[in-house]
Write a protein that holds these residues in place. Structure first.
Motif, PDB file in Angstrom:
ATOM      1  N   LEU A   1       0.830  -1.206   0.000  1.00  0.00           N
ATOM      2  CA  LEU A   1       0.000   0.000   0.000  1.00  0.00           C
ATOM      3  C   LEU A   1       0.868   1.261   0.000  1.00  0.00           C
ATOM      4  N   GLU A   2       2.030   1.170   0.636  1.00  0.00           N
ATOM      5  CA  GLU A   2       2.961   2.307   0.607  1.00  0.00           C
ATOM      6  C   GLU A   2       3.536   2.474  -0.799  1.00  0.00           C
ATOM      7  N   ASP A   3       3.910   1.345  -1.392  1.00  0.00           N
ATOM      8  CA  ASP A   3       4.479   1.396  -2.750  1.00  0.00           C
ATOM      9  C   ASP A   3       3.479   1.964  -3.754  1.00  0.00           C
ATOM     10  N   GLN A   4       2.214   1.593  -3.552  1.00  0.00           N
ATOM     11  CA  GLN A   4       1.171   2.081  -4.476  1.00  0.00           C
ATOM     12  C   GLN A   4       0.753   3.514  -4.183  1.00  0.00           C
ATOM     13  N   LYS A   5       1.376   4.107  -3.177  1.00  0.00           N
ATOM     14  CA  LYS A   5       1.054   5.479  -2.741  1.00  0.00           C
ATOM     15  C   LYS A   5      -0.405   5.587  -2.283  1.00  0.00           C
ATOM     16  N   VAL A   6      -0.938   4.473  -1.789  1.00  0.00           N
ATOM     17  CA  VAL A   6      -2.253   4.554  -1.136  1.00  0.00           C
ATOM     18  C   VAL A   6      -2.005   5.134   0.249  1.00  0.00           C
ATOM     19  N   ILE A   7      -1.002   4.612   0.939  1.00  0.00           N
ATOM     20  CA  ILE A   7      -0.565   5.222   2.194  1.00  0.00           C
ATOM     21  C   ILE A   7       0.499   6.256   1.823  1.00  0.00           C
ATOM     22  N   LEU A   8       0.190   7.510   2.107  1.00  0.00           N
ATOM     23  CA  LEU A   8       1.096   8.595   1.690  1.00  0.00           C
ATOM     24  C   LEU A   8       1.994   9.070   2.813  1.00  0.00           C
ATOM     25  N   GLY A   9       1.619   8.767   4.040  1.00  0.00           N
ATOM     26  CA  GLY A   9       2.436   9.215   5.165  1.00  0.00           C
ATOM     27  C   GLY A   9       1.730   8.863   6.452  1.00  0.00           C
ATOM     28  N   TYR A  10       2.412   9.079   7.541  1.00  0.00           N
ATOM     29  CA  TYR A  10       1.830   8.786   8.851  1.00  0.00           C
ATOM     30  C   TYR A  10       1.937  10.048   9.695  1.00  0.00           C
ATOM     31  N   SER A  11       0.830  10.509  10.227  1.00  0.00           N
ATOM     32  CA  SER A  11       0.930  11.740  11.012  1.00  0.00           C
ATOM     33  C   SER A  11       0.135  11.623  12.307  1.00  0.00           C
ATOM     34  N   ALA A  12       0.381  12.579  13.187  1.00  0.00           N
ATOM     35  CA  ALA A  12      -0.326  12.596  14.461  1.00  0.00           C
ATOM     36  C   ALA A  12      -1.218  13.834  14.515  1.00  0.00           C
ATOM     37  N   VAL A  13      -2.329  13.745  15.214  1.00  0.00           N
ATOM     38  CA  VAL A  13      -3.177  14.913  15.420  1.00  0.00           C
ATOM     39  C   VAL A  13      -2.798  15.499  16.772  1.00  0.00           C
ATOM     40  N   ILE A  14      -2.271  16.723  16.764  1.00  0.00           N
ATOM     41  CA  ILE A  14      -1.740  17.309  18.000  1.00  0.00           C
ATOM     42  C   ILE A  14      -2.472  18.600  18.344  1.00  0.00           C
ATOM     43  N   ASP A  15      -2.797  18.739  19.583  1.00  0.00           N
ATOM     44  CA  ASP A  15      -3.427  19.983  20.031  1.00  0.00           C
ATOM     45  C   ASP A  15      -2.321  20.956  20.446  1.00  0.00           C
ATOM     46  N   TRP A  16      -1.840  21.743  19.484  1.00  0.00           N
ATOM     47  CA  TRP A  16      -0.701  22.642  19.734  1.00  0.00           C
ATOM     48  C   TRP A  16      -1.032  23.754  20.721  1.00  0.00           C
TER      49      TRP A  16
END
Lengths: 164, 370
Positions: free
Chosen positions: A41-56
């Motif tokens: 899925l990463e190779d197919q660019k279905v998963i583009l990245g991993y991020s966190a939701v942060i309350d800055w």
């Protein structure tokens, strides 16, 4: 795409930090099978990245200002809106960019350290682009929900310890 | 159960796997419908059997989900939880001295409710060897001339076991031969993970002798609303309605409005919750096997029922020691009746983080026993 792939995507969208081991157990696959699916899925660019939701806002020294800017533009022959969109999204200040239907064409989400910084970006960089006809800037006052995550302490578990 | 419950309730910071209800909060649209009901001033009684609009929705739901047709006007009663439905069903059909077969391990109130209705509960124990399914020959053996009915509950609390249509067919045949009634508690019907739920009422000749009990508690995460329903042929529902109208009058009006919303717009939420339960089940059951507590794969509900026999402890000793040493609350299997001893009920209706921590603690507890 089969059910397991969808399940994995949904689970890591909810929690990208979930371990491969836990994920594998949850979707009833081996760890190797799970890793293979993720890799693909990463190779197919279905998963583009991993991020966190942060309350800055809870981290004083890193507070930022977010603005959503409605932009009207003149589309260009042959490339439509894509050309001007590319020129806009390449600015590092731009967090998100969407082509919209309705009263304006592009919705630009800008993040800056101060209101002045955002204002400068709009007046000096965005408005001066050839295709840009007008901009309307809305500053975000408070984040209640973002990416499906509610920015509060959430609802407590009110259940008693043992029930039949 | 009470002594253990008091002990567990008196302690702080425990991870509870002892809860027999969803950890989700009722979907927002459903809560909103209740608020709106109050705002519009719906604060009076409804028809005894429940608002007709709700009964119509229940009929549509039963048809769509389980291919069962019931007349909303005469064959459906909205009750105060599935618990009330069980009670009025038993009181409607049991004459003094009648025997009612209770398939165990099962929900704690069945046998006492039979007794309260003046009947005699006859326990039939199932075991992990048959995945806690009822075998036709077991049923046959328990039937006497006094047998009036059999209580079934699939998916089952506490074992999570389910029965397929084929497996139920063997039961149905005997039920029909002996002219019995079936109380089929299908409150966990939406929570089936490996194959679609089969209702015994769907089998040939069974609709006329089945009282099907369900409700909103589990599927729609609405336990505190106390809203259930029962579907049965009209001669049975009319007898049940007499008891219901003198004891409960009707279920709460705002809860009924909320339930209409649940049936009209809540199925997507149900699907999401069921998906999450399934993933947690997979995680939990595999983890139990890894730490040396053999666990059959529960096909439904949200309980794992691992065996603790290899520890040499009784289920009560195991639960109590685990609570005291690791602060994890589980329910000893013996409280669910015959066949439950040697097992513990662990609910996976709790967050994945809690499940992981619970597994770590139970593993540590298991090592301490060696």
């Amino acid at each position: 795409m089969d059910g397991k792939e969808l399940e994995i995507l949904q689970l890591i969208e909810e929690n990208a930090r979930i371990s491969d081991e836990t994920l594998a157990k949850m979707v009833d696959l081996t760890i190797e099978e799970t890793r293979d699916i993720i890799k693909e899925l990463e190779d197919q660019k279905v998963i583009l990245g991993y991020s966190a939701v942060i309350d800055w806002t809870k981290i004083n020294e890193t507070e930022t200002v977010t603005a959503m800017i409605d932009v009207k533009v003149t589309p260009k022959r042959g490339v439509g809106f894509d050309d001007v969109a590319e020129r806009i999204y390449r600015f590092p200040e731009v967090r998100a960019l969407y082509l919209m239907s309705g009263a304006y064409d592009l919705s630009v989400v800008i993040e800056g350290k101060t209101m002045q910084e955002v204002a400068r970006f709009v007046s000096e960089k965005l408005s001066t682009l050839d295709s840009v006809l007008s901009t309307t800037t809305h500053f975000q006052l408070k984040k209640y929900k973002h990416d499906g995550v509610v920015f509060s302490d959430g609802e407590e578990d009110h259940r008693i310890v043992i029930t039949p | 159960m009470r002594r253990f419950f008091d002990l567990a309730s008196s302690m702080d910071n425990i991870i509870s796997l002892g809860v027999g209800e969803p950890d989700f909060i009722t979907p927002w649209a459903v809560r909103e419908a209740c608020i709106s009901s109050l705002e519009r001033g719906y604060t009076s009684y409804t028809a005894n059997a429940g608002m007709l609009e709700l009964r119509v929705e229940i009929a549509k739901y039963m048809k769509k989900q389980f291919q069962l047709s019931y007349d909303p006007k005469s064959e459906i009663i909205v009750t105060v939880g599935a618990s009330e439905a069980l009670d009025i069903a038993l009181r409607a059909i049991v004459d003094p001295g009648d025997e009612v077969i209770v398939v165990e391990p099962t929900f704690v109130s069945y046998a006492p409710l039979v007794t309260l209705a003046g009947g005699k509960p006859v326990s039939v124990g199932t075991t992990v060897e048959t995945n806690f399914r009822l075998m036709p020959e077991q049923l046959e053996k328990a039937i006497t001339p006094k047998t009036k009915a059999i209580m079934l509950s699939f998916p089952n609390n506490p074992t999570g076991s389910t029965m397929t249509e084929d497996e139920l067919r063997g039961i149905a045949k005997i039920v029909e031969e002996h002219d019995l009634l079936v109380l089929s508690d299908e409150i966990y019907a939406e929570m089936t993970y490996d194959h679609t739920h089969a209702s015994i009422a769907n089998l040939s000749g069974m609709r006329e002798r089945t009282i099907l009990i369900s409700g909103f508690s589990k599927a729609f995460a609405m336990t505190g609303w106390r809203l259930g329903f029962v579907t049965a042929p009209s001669d049975i529902t009319s007898a049940m309605l007499k008891i219901h109208q003198y004891t409960m009058m009707c279920a709460s009006t705002m809860a009924q409005h909320a339930a209409i919303e649940a049936l009209q717009s809540g199925m997507e939420d149900v699907k999401k919750m069921v998906q999450s339960y399934k993933q947690r089940r997979n995680y939990f059951v595999k983890s139990f096997d890894e730490i040396g507590l053999p666990c059959h794969v529960p096909g439904g509900a949200f309980y794992a029922f691992p065996s603790i026999k290899n520890t040499g402890l009784t289920s009560e000793q195991f639960a109590e020691q685990l609570l005291l040493s690791e602060r994890v609350a589980v329910v000893p299997g013996h409280v669910f009746g015959s066949g439950g001893e040697g097992h513990i009920r662990c609910s996976y209706a709790t967050s994945l983080d809690n499940l992981k921590e619970a597994v770590t603690r139970i593993e540590r507890f298991m090592k301490s026993l060696k």
